[in-house]
Design a protein around this motif. Structure first.
Motif, PDB file in Angstrom:
ATOM      1  N   ASP A  93       0.821  -1.211   0.000  1.00 19.97           N
ATOM      2  CA  ASP A  93       0.000   0.000   0.000  1.00 19.97           C
ATOM      3  C   ASP A  93       0.854   1.260   0.000  1.00 19.97           C
ATOM      4  OD1 ASP A  93       0.791  -0.655   2.582  1.00 19.97           O
ATOM      5  OD2 ASP A  93      -0.978   0.253   3.507  1.00 19.97           O
ATOM      6  N   VAL A  94       1.982   1.228   0.691  1.00 20.29           N
ATOM      7  CA  VAL A  94       2.887   2.388   0.696  1.00 20.29           C
ATOM      8  C   VAL A  94       3.508   2.560  -0.687  1.00 20.29           C
ATOM      9  CG1 VAL A  94       5.030   3.319   1.654  1.00 20.29           C
ATOM     10  CG2 VAL A  94       3.348   2.277   3.162  1.00 20.29           C
ATOM     11  N   GLN A  95       3.938   1.454  -1.309  1.00 20.92           N
ATOM     12  CA  GLN A  95       4.504   1.540  -2.662  1.00 20.92           C
ATOM     13  C   GLN A  95       3.463   2.053  -3.642  1.00 20.92           C
ATOM     14  OE1 GLN A  95       7.790   1.087  -3.729  1.00 20.92           O
ATOM     15  NE2 GLN A  95       6.828   2.131  -5.444  1.00 20.92           N
ATOM     16  N   GLY A  96       2.224   1.636  -3.478  1.00 19.11           N
ATOM     17  CA  GLY A  96       1.147   2.147  -4.327  1.00 19.11           C
ATOM     18  C   GLY A  96       0.980   3.645  -4.172  1.00 19.11           C
ATOM     19  N   GLY A  97       1.093   4.140  -2.936  1.00 18.77           N
ATOM     20  CA  GLY A  97       0.993   5.581  -2.702  1.00 18.77           C
ATOM     21  C   GLY A  97       2.151   6.342  -3.319  1.00 18.77           C
ATOM     22  N   ILE A  98       3.351   5.779  -3.201  1.00 15.82           N
ATOM     23  CA  ILE A  98       4.531   6.415  -3.804  1.00 15.82           C
ATOM     24  C   ILE A  98       4.355   6.497  -5.319  1.00 15.82           C
ATOM     25  CG2 ILE A  98       7.003   6.139  -4.269  1.00 15.82           C
ATOM     26  CD1 ILE A  98       7.202   4.775  -1.469  1.00 15.82           C
ATOM     27  N   THR A  99       3.933   5.402  -5.913  1.00 16.90           N
ATOM     28  CA  THR A  99       3.766   5.353  -7.361  1.00 16.90           C
ATOM     29  C   THR A  99       2.631   6.261  -7.828  1.00 16.90           C
ATOM     30  OG1 THR A  99       4.589   3.081  -7.346  1.00 16.90           O
ATOM     31  CG2 THR A  99       3.420   3.793  -9.318  1.00 16.90           C
TER      32      THR A  99
END
Length: 163
Positions: A57-63
């Motif tokens: 979920d954090v990687q999704g937010g970064i992307t």
């Protein structure tokens, strides 16, 4: 002062390629161990090969920060262009790009990385809306499609090369 439409379009085309690089930059970075360990969710393991990186979920937010900023920049681009003109709106976008890139390069944590990507996305939104119109306004009718198409083509090539 440069008045040759091909020279002006060449700069826009190079900028389009760079936009493409930035749009797809996360796909090239998320798998490298340095990124995974630096932005690791949870404790950092002793062996860098064991780093898993940010949670999904954090990687999704970064992307998603980049396209989110692009959406906002595209919404604001007409207003900025009406206030300052297309050429100055593009220059403002370049300054915003510089600020966002500085923040991304100096990122010490995930929130700093996300803020930098939102700022860079804002610039992409402004410039991707204004550059084709600016080129169209400068180019003679017989060359408009070719030059705007080349700029859009460069964005696609930038995405493909970085991906």
């Amino acid at each position: 002062m440069i008045g040759n439409i091909y020279a002006i379009a060449a700069v826009a085309i190079i900028g389009g390629g760079l936009f493409g690089f930035d749009i797809s930059s996360m796909s090239a970075i998320i798998s490298i161990p340095q990124y995974k360990c630096y932005f690791q969710s949870g404790p950092i393991p002793d062996n860098p090969a064991d780093c898993t990186g940010p949670s999904a979920d954090v990687q999704g937010g970064i992307t998603a920060a980049m396209p989110g900023g692009s959406w906002l920049g595209a919404l604001c681009s007409g207003y900025i262009s009406d206030l300052f003109g297309r050429k100055k709106a593009i220059m403002i976008g370049a300054v915003i790009w510089w600020v966002g890139s500085t923040i991304i390069c100096a990122a010490q944590n995930v929130p700093m990385l996300v803020v930098g990507r939102i700022i860079n996305g804002f610039c992409v939104g402004i410039c991707s809306a204004q550059v084709p119109v600016y080129i169209s306004e400068l180019a003679p009718p017989s060359k408009r499609g070719r030059l705007v198409g080349a700029q859009q083509w460069a964005i696609t090539w930038g995405i493909m090369i970085m991906f």
